[in-house]
Scaffold this motif. Structure first.
Motif, PDB file in Angstrom:
ATOM      1  N   ASN A 136      31.544  29.873  11.739  1.00 12.80           N
ATOM      2  CA  ASN A 136      30.892  28.568  11.856  1.00 12.80           C
ATOM      3  C   ASN A 136      31.806  27.465  11.339  1.00 12.80           C
ATOM      4  N   ASP A 137      32.988  27.837  10.881  1.00 11.77           N
ATOM      5  CA  ASP A 137      33.941  26.898  10.290  1.00 11.77           C
ATOM      6  C   ASP A 137      35.004  26.556  11.334  1.00 11.77           C
ATOM      7  N   TYR A 138      34.853  25.410  11.974  1.00 11.44           N
ATOM      8  CA  TYR A 138      35.778  25.089  13.052  1.00 11.44           C
ATOM      9  C   TYR A 138      37.183  24.810  12.538  1.00 11.44           C
ATOM     10  N   ARG A 173      35.888  10.035  11.362  1.00  9.90           N
ATOM     11  CA  ARG A 173      34.585  10.516  11.777  1.00  9.90           C
ATOM     12  C   ARG A 173      34.325  11.931  11.242  1.00  9.90           C
ATOM     13  N   ARG A 174      33.057  12.243  11.077  1.00 14.48           N
ATOM     14  CA  ARG A 174      32.639  13.560  10.612  1.00 14.48           C
ATOM     15  C   ARG A 174      31.802  14.215  11.697  1.00 14.48           C
ATOM     16  N   PRO A 175      32.311  15.311  12.318  1.00 12.65           N
ATOM     17  CA  PRO A 175      31.507  16.000  13.325  1.00 12.65           C
ATOM     18  C   PRO A 175      30.176  16.456  12.732  1.00 12.65           C
ATOM     19  N   VAL A 176      29.130  16.375  13.525  1.00 14.64           N
ATOM     20  CA  VAL A 176      27.807  16.786  13.061  1.00 14.64           C
ATOM     21  C   VAL A 176      27.799  18.301  12.922  1.00 14.64           C
ATOM     22  N   ASP A 228      46.827  20.145  23.060  1.00 17.30           N
ATOM     23  CA  ASP A 228      47.087  18.809  22.518  1.00 17.30           C
ATOM     24  C   ASP A 228      46.092  18.504  21.413  1.00 17.30           C
ATOM     25  N   CYS A 229      46.188  17.307  20.847  1.00 16.27           N
ATOM     26  CA  CYS A 229      45.431  17.003  19.629  1.00 16.27           C
ATOM     27  C   CYS A 229      43.929  17.051  19.850  1.00 16.27           C
ATOM     28  N   SER A 230      43.449  16.408  20.896  1.00 14.97           N
ATOM     29  CA  SER A 230      42.008  16.398  21.146  1.00 14.97           C
ATOM     30  C   SER A 230      41.534  17.727  21.710  1.00 14.97           C
ATOM     31  N   SER A 278      38.246  24.164  19.168  1.00 16.40           N
ATOM     32  CA  SER A 278      37.831  24.730  17.881  1.00 16.40           C
ATOM     33  C   SER A 278      36.339  24.532  17.648  1.00 16.40           C
ATOM     34  N   LEU A 279      35.824  23.354  17.971  1.00 20.49           N
ATOM     35  CA  LEU A 279      34.386  23.123  17.843  1.00 20.49           C
ATOM     36  C   LEU A 279      33.602  23.986  18.827  1.00 20.49           C
ATOM     37  N   MET A 280      34.107  24.111  20.058  1.00 16.97           N
ATOM     38  CA  MET A 280      33.423  24.929  21.060  1.00 16.97           C
ATOM     39  C   MET A 280      33.255  26.359  20.580  1.00 16.97           C
TER      40      MET A 280
END
Length: 284
Positions: A165-167, A280-283, A190-192, A198-200
């Motif tokens: 759960n840790d991206y 920014r902080r991802p939810v 690339d960066c994005s 990683s979030l996916m």
């Protein structure tokens, strides 16, 4: 205001059905589903191999096809809504729905359940396969996939389950992966793309490009609030905070995914791209 062509499929001759009444086009279509059968396929803004890639779609991911012509398909990716052109040969009908996804940075498909067989293809983390059976050879367990090939079972999990759960921990697994403009795989990223993939792999979605992420991914925070997992944005660039003093990013300076001291990175990047534009902080 013109619609963003990265996320809306429209041309003078053709547009996706949902845009009827919003754009001018000779014809509107709903499109037809297809699945990616190439290990990685670059999505381009024009049907031209000399055109740079905007992003990539991975083996087993689904797209909607709006048009096919001269060996190219005009598609929209189901994962993030990105629109572009890819080789028609990269597509097949979505016959067997994927059951598992790859959860290691890279793995192989074999012609059968034996690691001594010559590999047929290499797959990236995030790729999807339809498992139809299992086999074991010399103590190694394999999944048999719908097209008859085999993949190491320990490199996959059922879709909807995740290794972590840790991206940020997932992002660190890409350290030293080559930087690739438009890349979104374990072969080049690339960066994005690093942020999105990683979030996916923790079950969370993110827009594809840096400007999209800076505009609406998670919540805005201040520089003094930075902690592990927060995002730092520059114009055209994004990095992930590994902790309060260290960031991770796919970058053109090292041409890899690398760790860097946060303050040193801000100073190094400033001469060319100015200071960070936001945090920014991802939810969670």
């Amino acid at each position: 205001m013109a619609l963003d062509r990265r996320l809306n499929a429209y041309r003078e001759d053709l547009a996706e059905k949902r845009l009827e009444g919003q754009v001018a086009a000779c014809r509107f279509v709903t499109g037809e589903p297809a699945r990616i059968v190439s290990p990685v396929s670059g999505l381009r803004p024009k049907p031209d191999p000399a055109s740079g890639i905007d992003t990539e779609v991975l083996f087993g991911e689904e797209v909607t096809v709006f048009d096919r012509a001269e060996g190219w398909a005009w598609v929209k990716a189901a994962s993030d809504g990105y629109v572009g052109y890819l080789p028609d040969a990269a597509l097949a009908p979505p016959d067997a729905s994927p059951t598992h996804h790859v959860v290691v940075p890279r793995t192989f498909l074999y012609p059968g359940a034996d690691l001594r067989f010559p590999a047929c293809a290499a797959l990236s983390m995030g790729s999807r396969v339809a498992v139809v059976g299992e086999a074991e050879t010399r103590g190694t367990r394999y999944f048999l996939v719908a097209d008859g090939r085999a993949i190491v079972a320990g490199h996959c999990l059922p879709i909807g389950t995740y290794a972590s759960n840790d991206y940020v921990a997932i992002a660190t697994r890409f350290l030293e992966t080559p930087y690739l403009w438009g890349g979104r795989s374990g072969f080049g990223i690339d960066c994005s793309g690093l942020v999105q993939l990683s979030l996916m792999m923790t079950g969370r979605s993110a827009p594809r490009d840096t400007d999209m992420q800076a505009a609406g991914l998670g919540v805005e925070i201040g520089r003094g609030d930075l902690k592990r997992g927060d995002l730092v944005f520059w114009k055209g660039h994004v990095a992930i905070m590994e902790d309060e003093k260290t960031l991770l990013h796919a970058n053109g300076h090292t041409m890899t995914v690398a760790r860097e001291d946060f303050e040193a990175a801000v100073k190094r990047i400033a001469w060319l791209y100015d200071v960070p534009t936001g945090y920014r902080r991802p939810v969670t």
